[in-house]
Write a protein that holds these residues in place. Sequence first.
Motif, PDB file in Angstrom:
ATOM      1  N   LEU A 206      -0.540   6.626  -4.556  1.00 19.40           N
ATOM      2  CA  LEU A 206      -1.532   5.646  -4.122  1.00 19.40           C
ATOM      3  C   LEU A 206      -2.260   6.141  -2.876  1.00 19.40           C
ATOM      4  CD1 LEU A 206       0.566   2.357  -4.480  1.00 19.40           C
ATOM      5  CD2 LEU A 206      -0.980   3.386  -6.161  1.00 19.40           C
ATOM      6  N   PRO A 207      -3.448   5.600  -2.596  1.00 17.40           N
ATOM      7  CA  PRO A 207      -4.159   5.988  -1.370  1.00 17.40           C
ATOM      8  C   PRO A 207      -3.303   5.731  -0.128  1.00 17.40           C
ATOM      9  CG  PRO A 207      -5.606   4.747  -2.834  1.00 17.40           C
ATOM     10  CD  PRO A 207      -4.234   4.650  -3.419  1.00 17.40           C
ATOM     11  N   PHE A 208      -3.313   6.676   0.794  1.00 12.49           N
ATOM     12  CA  PHE A 208      -2.553   6.519   2.034  1.00 12.49           C
ATOM     13  C   PHE A 208      -3.289   5.551   2.961  1.00 12.49           C
ATOM     14  CE2 PHE A 208       0.179  10.644   2.325  1.00 12.49           C
ATOM     15  CZ  PHE A 208       0.743  10.334   1.097  1.00 12.49           C
TER      16      PHE A 208
ATOM     17  N   ALA B 173      -8.964  11.380   9.016  1.00 10.85           N
ATOM     18  CA  ALA B 173      -8.961  12.780   8.606  1.00 10.85           C
ATOM     19  C   ALA B 173      -7.534  13.264   8.358  1.00 10.85           C
ATOM     20  CB  ALA B 173      -9.635  13.629   9.679  1.00 10.85           C
ATOM     21  N   LEU B 174      -6.600  12.867   9.217  1.00 14.71           N
ATOM     22  CA  LEU B 174      -5.203  13.277   9.048  1.00 14.71           C
ATOM     23  C   LEU B 174      -4.605  12.651   7.797  1.00 14.71           C
ATOM     24  CD1 LEU B 174      -2.636  14.659   9.994  1.00 14.71           C
ATOM     25  CD2 LEU B 174      -2.225  12.717  11.540  1.00 14.71           C
ATOM     26  N   ALA B 175      -4.862  11.358   7.583  1.00 19.32           N
ATOM     27  CA  ALA B 175      -4.342  10.678   6.394  1.00 19.32           C
ATOM     28  C   ALA B 175      -4.893  11.306   5.123  1.00 19.32           C
ATOM     29  CB  ALA B 175      -4.689   9.186   6.446  1.00 19.32           C
TER      30      ALA B 175
ATOM     31  N   PRO C 165       3.187   6.212   3.715  1.00 21.16           N
ATOM     32  CA  PRO C 165       1.834   5.706   3.975  1.00 21.16           C
ATOM     33  C   PRO C 165       1.221   4.897   2.837  1.00 21.16           C
ATOM     34  CG  PRO C 165       2.018   8.026   4.550  1.00 21.16           C
ATOM     35  CD  PRO C 165       3.224   7.675   3.748  1.00 21.16           C
ATOM     36  N   GLU C 166       1.794   4.970   1.626  1.00 15.92           N
ATOM     37  CA  GLU C 166       1.268   4.143   0.535  1.00 15.92           C
ATOM     38  C   GLU C 166       1.541   2.663   0.807  1.00 15.92           C
ATOM     39  OE1 GLU C 166       1.912   6.551  -3.543  1.00 15.92           O
ATOM     40  OE2 GLU C 166       3.642   6.542  -2.188  1.00 15.92           O
ATOM     41  N   GLY C 167       2.573   2.386   1.572  1.00 18.83           N
ATOM     42  CA  GLY C 167       2.891   1.008   1.935  1.00 18.83           C
ATOM     43  C   GLY C 167       3.711   0.265   0.908  1.00 18.83           C
TER      44      GLY C 167
END
Length: 275
Positions: free
Chosen positions: A176-178, A257-259, A165-167
């Motif tokens: 890193l932010p998801f 919310a899930l991320a 999910p960080e990409g």
Amino acid sequence: MTPLWNSEEAPDPIEIGSLGWLLVVLRGLPLALLVFGGLLVLLCLRLVELPLFGMRRPVTPFITQFVSRNAFRILGMGFTSSGELMRERGAVVANHSSWLDIFALNARKRIYFVSKAEVAKWPGIGWLARATGTVFIERDPRKAREQTALFEARLKAGHKLLFFPEGTSTDGLRVLPFKTTLFAAFFAPELRDFMYVQPVTVVFHAPEGEPERFYGWWGDMDFGPHLLKILAARRQGRVELIYHEPVRVAGFENRKALAAYCEAAVRHAHELARP
């Protein structure tokens, strides 16, 4: 295109002495034989597996797992993991530090990576990805329904899909932010009611005397020099996987919310595991 993460400091210089080049040969040749020999066996078995089982792959994932486990033995890297593997149908999400993540995550669990479509065209890596059942996606909203149908078919066939999910990959010192957009497909009506998600933290521990970001692969770093650096290391470090409790998608209000939950679990364990 997803922007690449870059450090404020330049990558560490790669220095390979005479002993290093000897190690490149002693490790590189067996590793190449293992990877491409395993690929050949996998492709041959898939010729039989495909007409008999279709999308399901009851045999070939074990070849990928065997190759991944033994790759660390050849490199001399330590490998440890903790936590229970998810039994429910669903996806795995993990932080991303290096191309070594692929070997590490395949070594413990039979999974199928979800990757951007461009990877399918990369020489070498693209061939391996296609052979091992990677799901290629295009970041095109017009194809969202088509890709959701593909996810549904793969998940119902028992495949565990793995997302980063960080990409992008990093130096391994941070999470890193998801990106929440990657979680949107999980909330499609076809998937939400039966799907679970398991967060996994990947932590690389550098060899003694080397920078902490030794295994990190980021920005525009080339694959070849990074591979040579790993092969030439006199001492190796280790990789650690931490599997967290799977959660039901339907238990969350929305993708954000899930991320946020998955990111917090991965980040907390990453901070605790690093020195």
